[in-house]
Write a protein that holds these residues in place. Structure first.
Motif, PDB file in Angstrom:
ATOM      1  N   ASN A 177     -26.685  19.916  -1.812  1.00  0.00           N
ATOM      2  CA  ASN A 177     -25.675  19.057  -2.592  1.00  0.00           C
ATOM      3  C   ASN A 177     -24.644  19.613  -3.362  1.00  0.00           C
ATOM      4  N   PRO A 192     -31.873  15.894  -1.227  1.00  0.00           N
ATOM      5  CA  PRO A 192     -30.644  14.739  -1.740  1.00  0.00           C
ATOM      6  C   PRO A 192     -30.965  13.472  -1.909  1.00  0.00           C
ATOM      7  N   VAL A 221     -23.585  15.451   0.378  1.00  0.00           N
ATOM      8  CA  VAL A 221     -24.509  16.195   1.242  1.00  0.00           C
ATOM      9  C   VAL A 221     -23.623  16.843   2.389  1.00  0.00           C
TER      10      VAL A 221
END
Length: 138
Positions: free
Chosen positions: A81, A112, A65
């Protein structure tokens, strides 16, 4: 949005993707799958190839990320991501993409914190034919 860059060897990948199919180039002589597509098999040297239909299933092999976002054009979608997916049908083949909540969802549509190495995913295609990934067990 970034558009795929295609060349003569990779064009069939994008043509199949536009139809919602995940196909991987394989050697017609020795059977080994290869990605990215290229004219010659790195295993046996043959120039004969075919495009195999994959199930679209895989697992997250790695992910990141990016902070700050890697691509300025996507800054408004951060955090998003970027994943590496190992294909179930061809474990040596890994594709890069994003895990989203639906085929045309924004890159930041999935929290994420829900990503895990080894999580099962399934390929889907957005309206432009770009492969993306959905968690199989959300």
């Amino acid at each position: 949005m970034l558009a795929p860059v295609s060349d003569e060897d990779g064009a069939p990948f994008w043509e199949y993707a536009a139809r919602g199919e995940l196909r991987i180039q394989a050697c017609a002589a020795c059977g080994e799958p290869r990605f990215p597509p290229r004219p010659c098999c790195p295993h046996c040297g043959s120039f004969d190839s075919e495009w195999r239909l994959m199930s679209g299933r895989g697992r997250i092999w790695s992910y990141v990320v990016p902070h700050p976002p890697l691509l300025p054009d996507y800054a408004d979608q951060a955090p998003y991501n970027a994943v590496v997916v190992e294909l179930a049908d061809a474990p040596r083949i890994r594709l890069v993409g994003n895990v989203v909540t639906s085929p045309d969802a924004p890159l930041n549509s999935l929290d994420p914190a829900r990503l895990r190495i080894g999580a099962p995913v399934k390929a889907v295609f957005d309206r432009t034919g770009l492969p993306r990934w959905l968690l199989e067990r959300p």
